[in-house]
Design an enzyme around this catalytic site. Sequence first.
Site, PDB file in Angstrom:
ATOM      1  N   LYS A  97       0.839  -1.209   0.000  1.00  0.00           N
ATOM      2  CA  LYS A  97       0.000   0.000   0.000  1.00  0.00           C
ATOM      3  C   LYS A  97       0.869   1.252   0.000  1.00  0.00           C
ATOM      4  CE  LYS A  97      -1.837   1.735   3.948  1.00  0.00           C
ATOM      5  NZ  LYS A  97      -1.675   3.174   4.187  1.00  0.00           N
ATOM      6  N   ASN A  98       1.835   1.307   0.917  1.00  0.00           N
ATOM      7  CA  ASN A  98       2.583   2.556   1.089  1.00  0.00           C
ATOM      8  C   ASN A  98       3.645   2.762   0.027  1.00  0.00           C
ATOM      9  OD1 ASN A  98       0.923   3.065   3.193  1.00  0.00           O
ATOM     10  ND2 ASN A  98       2.435   2.628   4.795  1.00  0.00           N
ATOM     11  N   ARG A 147      -6.380  10.998   3.664  1.00  0.00           N
ATOM     12  CA  ARG A 147      -5.449  12.108   3.886  1.00  0.00           C
ATOM     13  C   ARG A 147      -4.161  11.936   3.091  1.00  0.00           C
ATOM     14  NH1 ARG A 147      -1.502  11.988   6.445  1.00  0.00           N
ATOM     15  NH2 ARG A 147      -1.586  14.172   7.086  1.00  0.00           N
ATOM     16  N   CYS A 192      -6.143  12.183  11.928  1.00  0.00           N
ATOM     17  CA  CYS A 192      -6.933  10.951  12.018  1.00  0.00           C
ATOM     18  C   CYS A 192      -6.746  10.404  13.435  1.00  0.00           C
ATOM     19  CB  CYS A 192      -6.499   9.952  10.955  1.00  0.00           C
ATOM     20  SG  CYS A 192      -4.869   9.279  11.257  1.00  0.00           S
ATOM     21  N   ARG A 205      -1.188  14.788  12.513  1.00  0.00           N
ATOM     22  CA  ARG A 205      -0.590  14.612  11.174  1.00  0.00           C
ATOM     23  C   ARG A 205      -0.542  15.913  10.376  1.00  0.00           C
ATOM     24  NH1 ARG A 205      -2.274   8.785   9.010  1.00  0.00           N
ATOM     25  NH2 ARG A 205      -0.270   8.996   7.989  1.00  0.00           N
ATOM     26  N   PRO A 206       0.140  16.923  10.884  1.00  0.00           N
ATOM     27  CA  PRO A 206       0.290  18.184  10.152  1.00  0.00           C
ATOM     28  C   PRO A 206       1.095  17.998   8.862  1.00  0.00           C
ATOM     29  CG  PRO A 206       1.753  18.120  12.036  1.00  0.00           C
ATOM     30  CD  PRO A 206       0.886  16.907  12.145  1.00  0.00           C
ATOM     31  N   ILE A 207       1.077  19.007   8.010  1.00  0.00           N
ATOM     32  CA  ILE A 207       1.832  18.916   6.742  1.00  0.00           C
ATOM     33  C   ILE A 207       2.771  20.105   6.588  1.00  0.00           C
ATOM     34  CG2 ILE A 207       0.105  17.496   5.553  1.00  0.00           C
ATOM     35  CD1 ILE A 207      -0.821  20.116   4.140  1.00  0.00           C
ATOM     36  N   ASP A 208       3.190  20.679   7.685  1.00  0.00           N
ATOM     37  CA  ASP A 208       4.056  21.863   7.639  1.00  0.00           C
ATOM     38  C   ASP A 208       5.377  21.600   6.910  1.00  0.00           C
ATOM     39  OD1 ASP A 208       4.260  20.190   9.935  1.00  0.00           O
ATOM     40  OD2 ASP A 208       5.604  21.611  10.886  1.00  0.00           O
ATOM     41  N   ASP A 228       4.067   1.295  12.370  1.00  0.00           N
ATOM     42  CA  ASP A 228       2.924   0.577  11.785  1.00  0.00           C
ATOM     43  C   ASP A 228       2.823  -0.857  12.271  1.00  0.00           C
ATOM     44  OD1 ASP A 228       2.928   2.168   8.491  1.00  0.00           O
ATOM     45  OD2 ASP A 228       2.320   2.840  10.470  1.00  0.00           O
ATOM     46  N   ILE A 287       6.322   8.020  17.204  1.00  0.00           N
ATOM     47  CA  ILE A 287       5.948   8.645  15.925  1.00  0.00           C
ATOM     48  C   ILE A 287       4.548   9.275  15.953  1.00  0.00           C
ATOM     49  CG2 ILE A 287       5.722   8.298  13.431  1.00  0.00           C
ATOM     50  CD1 ILE A 287       8.564   7.774  14.398  1.00  0.00           C
ATOM     51  N   ARG A 303      -8.809  -0.861   4.148  1.00  0.00           N
ATOM     52  CA  ARG A 303      -8.056   0.215   3.502  1.00  0.00           C
ATOM     53  C   ARG A 303      -6.654  -0.251   3.136  1.00  0.00           C
ATOM     54  NH1 ARG A 303      -8.849   6.141   5.881  1.00  0.00           N
ATOM     55  NH2 ARG A 303      -7.422   6.391   4.125  1.00  0.00           N
TER      56      ARG A 303
HETATM   57  C1  EPZ Z   1       3.556   7.404   6.268  1.00  0.00           C
HETATM   58  O1  EPZ Z   1       2.706   8.376   6.837  1.00  0.00           O
HETATM   59  C2  EPZ Z   1       2.713   6.143   6.154  1.00  0.00           C
HETATM   60  N1  EPZ Z   1       1.570   6.374   5.275  1.00  0.00           N
HETATM   61  C3  EPZ Z   1       2.228   5.725   7.538  1.00  0.00           C
HETATM   62  O2  EPZ Z   1       1.532   4.487   7.395  1.00  0.00           O
HETATM   63  C4  EPZ Z   1       3.436   5.490   8.442  1.00  0.00           C
HETATM   64  O3  EPZ Z   1       2.989   5.186   9.749  1.00  0.00           O
HETATM   65  C5  EPZ Z   1       4.307   6.758   8.476  1.00  0.00           C
HETATM   66  O4  EPZ Z   1       4.671   7.136   7.125  1.00  0.00           O
HETATM   67  C6  EPZ Z   1       5.584   6.565   9.284  1.00  0.00           C
HETATM   68  O5  EPZ Z   1       6.301   5.503   8.751  1.00  0.00           O
HETATM   69  C7  EPZ Z   1       1.736   6.252   3.941  1.00  0.00           C
HETATM   70  O6  EPZ Z   1       2.825   5.988   3.458  1.00  0.00           O
HETATM   71  C8  EPZ Z   1       0.511   6.446   3.098  1.00  0.00           C
HETATM   72  P1  EPZ Z   1       5.347  10.948   8.419  1.00  0.00           P
HETATM   73  P2  EPZ Z   1       3.185   9.927   6.854  1.00  0.00           P
HETATM   74  O7  EPZ Z   1       5.199  12.171   7.588  1.00  0.00           O
HETATM   75  O8  EPZ Z   1       3.937  10.231   5.629  1.00  0.00           O
HETATM   76  C9  EPZ Z   1       5.046  14.337  11.750  1.00  0.00           C
HETATM   77  C10 EPZ Z   1      -0.265   3.016   7.608  1.00  0.00           C
HETATM   78  O9  EPZ Z   1      -0.723   2.439   8.603  1.00  0.00           O
HETATM   79  N2  EPZ Z   1       4.942  15.295  10.644  1.00  0.00           N
HETATM   80  O10 EPZ Z   1       6.619  10.181   8.363  1.00  0.00           O
HETATM   81  O11 EPZ Z   1       1.984  10.767   7.164  1.00  0.00           O
HETATM   82  C11 EPZ Z   1       3.783  13.468  11.892  1.00  0.00           C
HETATM   83  O12 EPZ Z   1       2.807  14.140  12.653  1.00  0.00           O
HETATM   84  C12 EPZ Z   1       0.121   4.471   7.680  1.00  0.00           C
HETATM   85  O13 EPZ Z   1      -0.068   2.463   6.504  1.00  0.00           O
HETATM   86  C13 EPZ Z   1       4.915  16.669  10.924  1.00  0.00           C
HETATM   87  O14 EPZ Z   1       4.979  17.076  12.075  1.00  0.00           O
HETATM   88  O15 EPZ Z   1       4.156   9.916   8.110  1.00  0.00           O
HETATM   89  C14 EPZ Z   1       4.295  12.237  12.585  1.00  0.00           C
HETATM   90  O16 EPZ Z   1       4.351  12.478  13.983  1.00  0.00           O
HETATM   91  C15 EPZ Z   1      -0.220   5.068   9.036  1.00  0.00           C
HETATM   92  N3  EPZ Z   1       4.817  17.562   9.888  1.00  0.00           N
HETATM   93  C16 EPZ Z   1       5.721  12.078  12.044  1.00  0.00           C
HETATM   94  O17 EPZ Z   1       6.068  13.359  11.473  1.00  0.00           O
HETATM   95  C17 EPZ Z   1       4.757  17.146   8.581  1.00  0.00           C
HETATM   96  O18 EPZ Z   1       4.693  17.996   7.674  1.00  0.00           O
HETATM   97  C18 EPZ Z   1       5.863  11.009  10.983  1.00  0.00           C
HETATM   98  O19 EPZ Z   1       4.995  11.343   9.943  1.00  0.00           O
HETATM   99  C19 EPZ Z   1       4.769  15.744   8.315  1.00  0.00           C
HETATM  100  C20 EPZ Z   1       4.868  14.842   9.361  1.00  0.00           C
END
Ligand code: EPZ
Length: 417
Positions: A22-23, A92, A116, A121-124, A305, A327, A397
């Site tokens: 998926k990822n 998302r 969620c 899960r911010p996107i900053d 995960d 995380i 999903r």
């Molecule tokens: C990806 O999510 C995966 N999703 C997640 O899998 C996985 O848990 C995660 O990476 C960590 O490995 C997909 O690939 C679709 P991150 P992502 O950005 O990209 C913070 C599943 O079960 N952060 O690495 O959203 C965030 O809040 C899903 O398949 C910011 O603060 O993860 C988190 O605490 C769940 N600002 C940490 O970083 C940002 O702009 C890691 O998030 C982006 C992230």
Amino acid sequence: MAFIEINGGNQLSGEVNIQGSKNAVLPILAATVLVNGIIKLNNCPKILDVFHMIKILEAIGCTASWDNSSLIIDATRLNTSTVPEEYVKMMRSSIILMGALLGRTHSVTITYPGGCTIGARPIDFHLSAFQNMNVLLKEEDGLIKCSTDGVKGNDIFLKFPSVGATENIILAGVLADGKTGIINAAREPEITELCKFLNAAGARITGAGTERIEIMGVDYLHPMEYTACSDRIVAGTYLAAVAGAGGEAVLTGIGDENLKAVIKVLREMGCSIVSGEDYIIIASSGRAKPIPFIRTMPYPEFPTDMQSQIMSVLMTATGTSKIVEEIFEGRYQNVKEQIKFGADIRVKGREAIINGVPSLTGCEVFASELRGGAALVIAGLMAKGKTTLYNPYFIQRGYEDICRDLNQLGADIRMVT
Ligand code: EPZ
């Protein structure tokens, strides 16, 4: 209302082939937007998140069709860079389209994806990276409007090795003017998979899998065919199911390469595991040894995960275990459901203490997110008696058919619609 019914307490045994990742495929499907032609993606899992992504791609002018487990996408007639709001709210991770739409159309309009259950899960990190790549951002009425007269390569430092931000920067940089360097990039295998796909289509990316990735902008990507890797978290989930229920299983179509941290923990729990390039064999008594300390961290450390699934296995361990979730701050939401089985789990901030109990009892539980739902299935397999799991949608999903796969391992589990 659909639900999953499990009659637990039996050992597992059998063989199961592992679905596509998926990822890995979600960012690859976003990347098809960068190609002015047809992409054939083999080993694409038939999961809800892929179906959602297909709807989004069709809504912006792409065509999509299945040929068995291959998905054929044609982005030639892309006709908008506005991602429909209803789909962003539904999934998302559609945020991953931002980089690709910026690269292809020099603009993107998208609503803020909500958080969620597992976190805000911010996107900053994503947005500040785009601003450093000559992209103008405007935020109004919950919409993010991005535009540029051309994405420009730049050096981007990530405060945290965010998987999604790393992927979005790569997608924005592939057709950019000049070189983009990502410092403190995520090292997850799904990043490596995305870069392999893009390089096969003509991109020039080096350093995938390391903390420094460089993308040299090119003029275009060409149509091609690609086979996605198998899903390491689905494989880890089934390994945990055998670890918790006891028995043995052969997983095919996946090797141990991207699961070393998970296999290490399972071996410390007392499982015997033999693995090769495209198989993993596990045997377990069903009574795990406790693990004094597990901390979830970015790859290659223990993956977040897999945290809920390992917690389920530790619920009947022969002692006390401790997990620290570094995380996602909301991942322990699922613990209240795990406790319904009779588990002894105490959560304090990022820490969870699990005191193993002799046995679990089947019950009624509710999934509220993907991996937590899978962890409840594992607990149901371990528990004596019947478990009814509501909201299986969350599990669908990311898992093509968790009942089909676990039936192949001898589990008494079925989806009731
Ligand atoms: C990806 O999510 C995966 N999703 C997640 O899998 C996985 O848990 C995660 O990476 C960590 O490995 C997909 O690939 C679709 P991150 P992502 O950005 O990209 C913070 C599943 O079960 N952060 O690495 O959203 C965030 O809040 C899903 O398949 C910011 O603060 O993860 C988190 O605490 C769940 N600002 C940490 O970083 C940002 O702009 C890691 O998030 C982006 C992230």
